[in-house]
Enzyme design. Structure first.
Site, PDB file in Angstrom:
ATOM      1  N   ASP A 165      -7.698  26.654-145.005  1.00 48.14           N
ATOM      2  CA  ASP A 165      -8.991  26.007-144.738  1.00 48.14           C
ATOM      3  C   ASP A 165      -8.703  24.618-144.166  1.00 48.14           C
ATOM      4  O   ASP A 165      -8.340  23.713-144.917  1.00 48.14           O
ATOM      5  CB  ASP A 165      -9.761  25.930-146.077  1.00 48.14           C
TER       6      ASP A 165
ATOM      7  N   ASP B  31     -13.695  23.505-138.217  1.00 48.45           N
ATOM      8  CA  ASP B  31     -13.358  23.843-139.602  1.00 48.45           C
ATOM      9  C   ASP B  31     -13.053  25.335-139.569  1.00 48.45           C
ATOM     10  O   ASP B  31     -13.962  26.162-139.470  1.00 48.45           O
ATOM     11  CB  ASP B  31     -14.545  23.527-140.518  1.00 48.45           C
TER      12      ASP B  31
ATOM     13  N   HIS C  63     -21.234  16.427-149.300  1.00 45.46           N
ATOM     14  CA  HIS C  63     -20.468  17.503-149.953  1.00 45.46           C
ATOM     15  C   HIS C  63     -19.364  16.924-150.829  1.00 45.46           C
ATOM     16  O   HIS C  63     -19.089  15.726-150.810  1.00 45.46           O
ATOM     17  CB  HIS C  63     -19.880  18.456-148.902  1.00 45.46           C
TER      18      HIS C  63
END
Ligand code: GLY
Ligand code: MN
Ligand code: MN
Length: 464
Positions: free
Chosen positions: A291, A280, A371
């Site tokens: 991102d 990531d 998440h």
């Protein structure tokens, strides 16, 4: 687009845009703030100061994003003051004066400063003064205006100074409170930041492209036995080689079960053949973040069990991306993603004797994806802007053309989770792209980064 188109050399602007762009942003914010109040007002934005890393050694300085958005200027210890007094709206900048002495901290030691004299012409502010006079200037201002905008909590050391200034202003007015209202300009400012302009989109597309190329370099450098930090250095080298100023956040390079630690940061372990590697990582290019998360097979090929989990996450991610269009609620991509994940958890035999409806109703997927699916992206990786409507905080905002959000569902089967069939334990998958909402639907800004298993396998590891 070559990065040379976007990079300005020898310019005090840390950002990619001209003084006119930053000036227009300040004017727009002043206009938005005047809709909030009929009084004269003043709004303050602090750049931040250099931070000590250890002893007398500092972290590289990067100004706070609100300040940077309004000025493009990235020197520490600078305050932007936007004021509307007697119908006149203008910007003032308090900044460090030039210092060519031999003293520590001077330009001889730390490099050239813009200085007060050049600030007006270069940055397009109406007035500039020495930051050392900020207290007396602010006290004088506070004695005149009844409405202030201050970003509480952003820089706690300034909150303290600010409350002292207010106290002093009120004392000077003989006990009659001079300051009648303290608002927060971030509400209006962050709404502006949430909708990207054509010139911001151009930069974000380049940020996404550079991050994609960094991932491709990391993929090509994969070998069993290498260390996570070696792969991190490969991708970060590519970011900088292609013009990024930095990473957008600490790169997560997580082999095997480390992928199940969502904010894995140490990147110290050795990569094992047969494991997967979750990366990531994104870059900051001209003040805008990318991102990206991808998962790569360390030995070059996914095992059948790894491929099964991977393909469920990919399916979920594609469903979420398909839900990105103007007018859709912010939560629509997330709902599309978890619906597919629920089916996947049943198909993989992880959740038994439950329907998709049960899984969604009771959020049973949360154990395996703790998440969210999306966040705004821009100058900050977790960019500013609300997720719910101002008038109805229970209602998600609707996506608008110019919004950029990530789409990043995942499944994490920890190695010690007994609810998971043994062949899947220790597998952590997340697939993350950056998506621009357009007038017609969406554009994936990180599309150059492959995510189909066959495309990834074709790139991973040494090639003849
Ligand atoms: N890299 C931080 C995130 O994905 O939200
Ligand atoms: Mn993200
Ligand atoms: Mn991420």
């Amino acid at each position: 687009m070559g990065n040379s188109d976007l990079m300005q050399k020898n310019s005090p602007f840390f950002g990619p845009f001209s003084a006119a762009t930053y000036r227009q942003r300040r004017h727009q914010l002043l206009k938005e703030l005047s809709r909030q109040t009929s009084s004269d007002f003043v709004a303050f934005f602090w750049s931040g100061s250099e931070l000590i890393r250890n002893n007398d050694n500092h972290y590289a300085f990067r100004a706070q994003s609100d300040f940077l958005y309004l000025t493009g200027f990235s020197e520490p210890d600078t305050m932007l003051i936007l004021q509307s007094i007697n119908g006149r709206k203008f910007s003032r900048l308090a900044l460090r004066p030039r210092d060519l002495s031999a003293n520590r901290g001077s330009e001889v030691w730390e490099g050239e400063r813009l200085g007060v004299e050049r600030a007006v012409k270069t940055l397009g502010v109406e007035e500039a003064f020495d930051i050392h006079q900020v207290s007396s200037e602010v006290e004088a201002l506070l004695a005149k205006v009844p409405q202030i905008f201050w970003s509480f909590g952003e820089f706690p050391e300034w909150d303290l100074k600010f409350t002292r200034w207010i106290g002093k202003a009120n004392t000077l007015s003989r006990g009659l409170p001079r300051i009648q209202a303290i608002g927060d300009a971030r509400i209006q400012l962050h709404e502006m930041r949430r909708v990207k302009t054509a010139e911001e989109i151009k930069v974000m597309r380049e940020s996404g492209r550079i991050a994609s190329l960094g991932h491709i370099r990391a993929m090509k450098s994969l070998r069993p036995g290498r260390f996570e930090y070696e792969i991190a250095s490969e991708l970060e080298r590519e970011f900088k080689k292609l013009g990024a100023s930095d990473v957008a956040y600490g790169s997560i390079v997580a082999g095997g079960n480390n992928a199940c630690t969502l904010h894995y940061k140490t990147n110290r372990e050795r990569l094992k053949s047969g494991d997967l590697l979750l990366i990531d990582a994104g870059c900051e290019f001209e003040t805008y973040a990318s991102d990206i998360t991808r998962v790569y097979p360390i030995a070059g090929k996914f095992s059948p069990a790894q491929a099964e989990v991977y393909n469920w996450v990919l399916k979920s991610q594609l469903a979420a991306i398909a839900a990105c269009r103007p007018g859709a609620q912010f939560t629509a991509p997330h709902e599309a993603a978890v619906k597919v994940l629920a089916k996947g958890l049943i198909a993989l035999g992880v959740i038994k004797r439950k329907s998709v409806g049960d899984i969604l109703k009771h959020k049973l997927w949360r154990r395996y994806m703790p998440h969210g699916t999306s966040h705004w992206l821009g100058m900050d990786v977790h960019d500013t802007g609300t997720y719910t409507e101002e008038k109805n905080p229970m209602k998600p905002v609707r996506l608008r053309a110019g919004n950029v959000l990530t789409i990043e569902p995942g499944i994490y089967f920890r190695k010690d989770d007994k609810s998971v069939p043994p062949k899947y334990r220790g597998i952590g998958i997340r697939i993350e792209d950056d998506v621009l909402v357009t007038t017609r639907g969406h554009e994936v800004l990180t599309a150059p980064c492959p995510k189909k298993i066959s495309d990834i396998e074709a790139l991973c590891g040494p090639k003849m």
